[in-house]
Design an enzyme around this catalytic site. Structure first.
Site, short mmCIF file in Angstrom:
data_model
loop_
_atom_site.label_atom_id
_atom_site.label_comp_id
_atom_site.label_asym_id
_atom_site.label_seq_id
_atom_site.Cartn_x
_atom_site.Cartn_y
_atom_site.Cartn_z
N HIS A 120 0.82 -1.22 0.00
CA HIS A 120 0.00 0.00 0.00
C HIS A 120 0.84 1.26 0.00
O HIS A 120 0.33 2.36 -0.10
CB HIS A 120 -0.89 0.03 1.24
C1 UD1 Z 1 -1.21 6.22 5.75
C2 UD1 Z 1 0.20 6.59 6.21
C3 UD1 Z 1 1.10 5.38 6.03
C4 UD1 Z 1 0.54 4.16 6.74
C5 UD1 Z 1 -0.90 3.91 6.29
C6 UD1 Z 1 -1.49 2.82 7.16
C7 UD1 Z 1 0.89 8.92 5.91
C8 UD1 Z 1 1.69 9.86 5.10
N1 UD1 Z 1 0.73 7.69 5.42
O1 UD1 Z 1 -1.15 5.91 4.38
O2 UD1 Z 1 2.37 5.67 6.60
O3 UD1 Z 1 1.33 3.05 6.41
O4 UD1 Z 1 -1.68 5.10 6.49
O5 UD1 Z 1 -2.48 2.12 6.50
O6 UD1 Z 1 0.40 9.29 6.94
N2 UD1 Z 1 -8.48 5.97 1.90
C9 UD1 Z 1 -9.73 5.42 2.00
N3 UD1 Z 1 -10.27 5.28 3.24
C10 UD1 Z 1 -9.64 5.67 4.36
C11 UD1 Z 1 -8.37 6.25 4.25
C12 UD1 Z 1 -7.81 6.39 3.02
O7 UD1 Z 1 -10.35 5.04 1.02
O8 UD1 Z 1 -10.19 5.50 5.44
C13 UD1 Z 1 -7.87 6.10 0.57
C14 UD1 Z 1 -8.10 7.46 -0.07
O9 UD1 Z 1 -8.23 7.27 -1.45
C15 UD1 Z 1 -6.82 8.18 0.22
C16 UD1 Z 1 -5.78 7.07 0.20
O10 UD1 Z 1 -6.44 5.94 0.72
O11 UD1 Z 1 -6.53 9.18 -0.71
C17 UD1 Z 1 -4.56 7.37 1.04
O12 UD1 Z 1 -4.89 7.69 2.38
P1 UD1 Z 1 -3.86 8.47 3.33
O13 UD1 Z 1 -4.41 8.59 4.69
O14 UD1 Z 1 -3.40 9.72 2.67
O15 UD1 Z 1 -2.59 7.57 3.36
P2 UD1 Z 1 -2.42 5.99 3.47
O16 UD1 Z 1 -2.00 5.49 2.13
O17 UD1 Z 1 -3.60 5.39 4.11
N1 UDP Z 2 -3.71 -5.19 9.11
C1 UDP Z 2 -5.02 -5.62 9.31
N2 UDP Z 2 -5.75 -5.93 8.22
C2 UDP Z 2 -5.27 -5.88 6.95
C3 UDP Z 2 -3.92 -5.45 6.77
C4 UDP Z 2 -3.18 -5.11 7.87
O1 UDP Z 2 -5.49 -5.70 10.44
O2 UDP Z 2 -5.99 -6.20 6.01
C5 UDP Z 2 -2.91 -4.80 10.30
C6 UDP Z 2 -1.62 -5.57 10.47
O3 UDP Z 2 -1.85 -6.70 11.28
C7 UDP Z 2 -0.71 -4.56 11.14
C8 UDP Z 2 -1.23 -3.23 10.66
O4 UDP Z 2 -2.51 -3.47 10.09
O5 UDP Z 2 -0.83 -4.60 12.55
C9 UDP Z 2 -0.31 -2.65 9.62
O6 UDP Z 2 -0.91 -1.52 9.05
P1 UDP Z 2 -0.50 -0.93 7.65
O7 UDP Z 2 0.20 -1.96 6.85
O8 UDP Z 2 -1.74 -0.31 7.09
O9 UDP Z 2 0.46 0.27 8.05
P2 UDP Z 2 2.02 0.39 8.37
O10 UDP Z 2 2.36 -0.56 9.46
O11 UDP Z 2 2.76 0.11 7.10
O12 UDP Z 2 2.18 1.82 8.75
#
Ligand code: UD1
Ligand code: UDP
Length: 366
Positions: free
Chosen positions: A208
């Site tokens: 992601h």
């Molecule tokens: C964010 C964090 C990343 C973390 C991830 C955990 C930053 C810069 N990035 O990335 O470090 O690993 O969360 O999962 O803070 N979206 C949805 N629903 C939601 C949230 C997001 O559909 O509830 C979609 C939207 O299209 C949005 C995209 O995901 O534009 C990205 O969301 P964003 O919160 O900017 O960053 P993540 O990729 O989720």
């Molecule tokens: N996770 C989850 N469901 C999913 C994918 C990930 O519960 O479908 C959990 C996973 O066990 C871990 C956390 O989400 O604890 C990791 O989050 P993510 O990969 O979104 O973010 P990152 O750790 O890279 O910031």
């Protein structure tokens, strides 16, 4: 003696999961707290499902900032957090990890007369192209209490000139979370049956991260590498997809290869059950690298660097980047490893340690 009232500032899936053990610990010790959700994650599958399953109270405040460009998103959080903290008046604020919510929480608090603790301090990828790296560095430099998971992270903080008296090596709350849910997942989750999976016949994929999925060439390479692993080792690859990655697949019109099964994002128990029973984990997630290491499942990281070098050092993980040949080669090696490494992230008492330290440092009543 003061009461140790804590405000947790959080905003995304991994923060909810990794703060849950600390919040539970507050419940056990009758420590008053409130939860301030920035609303960075808002989809049910990334947000409320975790509050419900981990039995956390609903947030006291939700800024509902939603998605958006970094500046706009972070600015909205900053303004909202400041206003609420001034009203809420906690003794200390806690943030966890490296997201924009963490950056905003730490930065807002650095201008107020209330200390902020950064859980998971001192992680470094040394890649400033990653937004997360900027967020970590800033949070560490403005934070008052830095809870470093390992001595490695402590060293990184020292190398940047941060005083020892702000650093506490506590392990990572992800170990607490895995210990608290692993058996429950085995007992309650029906995901293996639901997906008709036989253990030892599947791998788990998560991808992601912006630098991978926002770049069509990298994303396609990554999927091709994973496809080769699936074919060579006759593994079905289960891919619980993050909405960001799904959006990019749609936008770039990328077709996911047949041997990769895309499923919805999973709740925590189902995801842990998949992870614990997978032959191999392929991921660009931070938390998933840690969990695979704790669960003794071999991991291949689909990135050029990692801020979790401990997982490489113990032999639980290999860095493969996104080139198909490297993904295939690393996967082959990791599938042959003896899964005997020791988890470097602590013994599952991190949440307790953090609260003990805060009690002492703030001379608060616990
Ligand atoms: C964010 C964090 C990343 C973390 C991830 C955990 C930053 C810069 N990035 O990335 O470090 O690993 O969360 O999962 O803070 N979206 C949805 N629903 C939601 C949230 C997001 O559909 O509830 C979609 C939207 O299209 C949005 C995209 O995901 O534009 C990205 O969301 P964003 O919160 O900017 O960053 P993540 O990729 O989720
Ligand atoms: N996770 C989850 N469901 C999913 C994918 C990930 O519960 O479908 C959990 C996973 O066990 C871990 C956390 O989400 O604890 C990791 O989050 P993510 O990969 O979104 O973010 P990152 O750790 O890279 O910031």
């Amino acid at each position: 003696m003061i009461d140790l009232k804590i405000t947790f500032v959080l905003g995304t899936r991994p923060e909810i999961i990794k703060l849950a053990p600390v919040i539970r610990c507050c419940d056990r010790r009758d420590i008053p707290y409130s939860i301030l959700h920035t609303g960075q994650h808002y989809s049910d599958a990334l947000d409320t499902v975790f509050f419900d399953q981990l039995e956390l109270p609903a947030p006291d405040y939700n800024l509902e900032v939603g998605s958006g460009r970094h500046g706009k998103q972070t600015a909205a959080m900053l303004a909202g957090i400041e206003e609420i903290i001034l009203e809420d008046k906690p003794a200390v604020v806690l943030v966890q990890g490296d997201t924009n919510s963490v950056l905003a929480g730490a930065l807002a608090l650095s201008k107020l007369d209330i200390p902020v603790g950064h859980i998971e301090a001192g992680l470094r990828s040394f890649d400033r192209d990653m937004p997360e790296e900027t967020n970590r560095v800033v949070a560490d430099h403005v934070g008052d209490y830095l809870f470093a998971p390992t001595e490695h992270s402590q060293e990184y903080l020292r190398d940047e000139g941060i005083d020892d008296d702000r650093i506490y090596v506590t392990g990572n709350t992800i170990v607490d979370a895995v210990h608290q849910h692993r058996e429950l997942a085995a007992e309650k989750s029906t995901i293996l049956q639901d997906l008709a999976l036989q253990t030892t016949e599947f791998g788990l994929l998560t991808a992601h991260r912006a630098e991978n999925v926002d770049d069509p060439e990298r994303f396609e390479n990554l999927l091709e590498g994973v496809r080769r692993v699936a074919v060579t080792h006759d593994l079905e690859l289960i891919y619980p997809i993050h909405p960001r990655a799904q959006d990019r697949l749609d936008e770039f019109n990328i077709a996911v290869p047949d041997k990769i099964r895309v499923v919805d994002p999973q709740d925590y128990l189902d995801f842990l059950q998949l992870e614990a029973n997978a032959e191999l984990v392929l991921t660009d997630s931070g938390g998933v690298q840690e969990e695979a290491c704790i669960l003794r499942v071999p991991c291949v990281t689909l990135r050029d660097n990692t801020e979790r070098p401990e997982t490489l050092e113990v032999g639980a993980n290999q860095l493969a980047g996104t080139e198909p040949e490297r993904i295939a080669a690393s996967s082959k090696q990791m599938l042959m490893t003896q899964q005997e490494w020791t988890n470097p992230f602590g013994n599952g008492s991190t949440a307790e340690q953090i609260l003990e330290i805060l009690g002492k440092e703030t001379e608060a009543h616990l």
